[in-house]
Design a protein around this motif. Sequence first.
Motif, PDB file in Angstrom:
ATOM      1  N   ILE A 105      -9.859   4.526  16.134  1.00 55.80           N
ATOM      2  CA  ILE A 105     -10.023   4.026  14.852  1.00 55.80           C
ATOM      3  C   ILE A 105      -8.494   4.146  14.309  1.00 55.80           C
ATOM      4  O   ILE A 105      -7.901   5.133  14.342  1.00 55.80           O
ATOM      5  N   GLU A 106      -7.839   2.791  14.220  1.00 48.84           N
ATOM      6  CA  GLU A 106      -6.328   2.750  13.953  1.00 48.84           C
ATOM      7  C   GLU A 106      -6.374   3.367  12.309  1.00 48.84           C
ATOM      8  O   GLU A 106      -7.222   3.414  11.733  1.00 48.84           O
ATOM      9  N   GLY A 107      -5.169   4.049  12.219  1.00 50.87           N
ATOM     10  CA  GLY A 107      -4.777   4.541  10.909  1.00 50.87           C
ATOM     11  C   GLY A 107      -5.551   5.734  10.457  1.00 50.87           C
ATOM     12  O   GLY A 107      -5.249   6.407   9.631  1.00 50.87           O
ATOM     13  N   ALA A 108      -6.126   6.660  11.621  1.00 53.17           N
ATOM     14  CA  ALA A 108      -7.025   7.655  11.313  1.00 53.17           C
ATOM     15  C   ALA A 108      -6.374   8.834  12.062  1.00 53.17           C
ATOM     16  O   ALA A 108      -5.774   8.490  13.278  1.00 53.17           O
ATOM     17  N   SER A 109      -6.309   9.988  11.576  1.00 51.41           N
ATOM     18  CA  SER A 109      -5.793  11.107  12.239  1.00 51.41           C
ATOM     19  C   SER A 109      -7.038  11.883  12.751  1.00 51.41           C
ATOM     20  O   SER A 109      -8.231  11.169  12.847  1.00 51.41           O
ATOM     21  N   HIS A 110      -7.044  13.183  12.595  1.00 51.27           N
ATOM     22  CA  HIS A 110      -8.115  13.991  13.260  1.00 51.27           C
ATOM     23  C   HIS A 110      -9.363  13.979  12.423  1.00 51.27           C
ATOM     24  O   HIS A 110     -10.446  13.906  12.907  1.00 51.27           O
TER      25      HIS A 110
END
Length: 358
Positions: A331-336
């Motif tokens: 998922i783009e733009g997401a971190s952990h």
Amino acid sequence: MQDETDTEADSGWSWLPSWRPTSMSLLKSTEAKILACIQNDLWARFVTLPTQDRIWTLTVTNRNFRKAAEQVSQTPLVMVHGFGGGVGLWIRNLDPLCRSRPVITFDLLGFGRSSRPHFPSDPTQAEERSVSSIEQWRQALGLERMILLGHSLGGYLATSYAIQYPERVSHLILVDPWGFPERPQPLAEGSEGQGSEVKRPAPPRWVKAMASVLTMFNPLAVIRAAGPWGPGLVNRFRPDFKRKFEDLFDDDTMTQYIYHCNAQSPSGEVGFRAMSESLGWAKRPMLQRVHLLPPSLPVTLLYGARSWVDSSTGLRVGQLRPHSYTSVVVIEGASHHVYADQPEEFNRVVQNICDSVD
């Protein structure tokens, strides 16, 4: 919302509340502020296990669903939080995901508002303590099958659970799961620059800081040792939690929740420390066991494109299950914390998986 009176004591730490500005009551009131955002029907209660440990549990159902019996017949989605978390962190996901089925989430044993018993120091026994509590919890609720979703440490434990009780899991969803790859061995002298390995993003500063602490203490001991300065430390090292939920709360509600979840006696931390080689690696890497999942069990792995967790591990899971359904979604733009960083896309992906089950 149904609730029970808190009876857990801060065993062994009874002198500390005057030093640490926390208590189970403060955790309860902070969580209640978060759960007040839920628009659907919420049932919150403790589920008592045969061991007399209690698991704090939420069930969210669609209040506008016309045929309640039909929703009950749908396979429930069970969501398992990660290390240091609790049920309140799913606040962006509970309403959207209960559209067609019950959504159930709980505080892992040793975390949040659940009981905080002693965990063994042996990694196998510590893991089994958590997994057996999940199975006892399932039995107490009378769940036959579930779509099981786990984030980070919750993903590790959900996989272990699915290996032992595969007949209870319809689809396994792993969100930035912790503890899968083996810890890399140091490069031999003179081998730098060889190979075509792509470097993944370095762990955040707070991960490195906590990793250094982990070798000597429980991972979040510094929060408790800081006493009245503990909440400030959480705000300083995890300002992202405030930003992730700033449209819901214009104050420190979420960082206060994280603080109160982790300023209690460190039961779950002891279990995690037993299972971990360091903060980022497991003593019993799950890639060594993932082939034990039955071939018929579908698995989806969701990763944040900006996470410090390496999404290529998901591809490795697929290689280890060559004749099984294994999907990897980045998922783009997401971190952990994928579920909070990009909640709309996360909810869409999870909803589609649930719809594919029934």
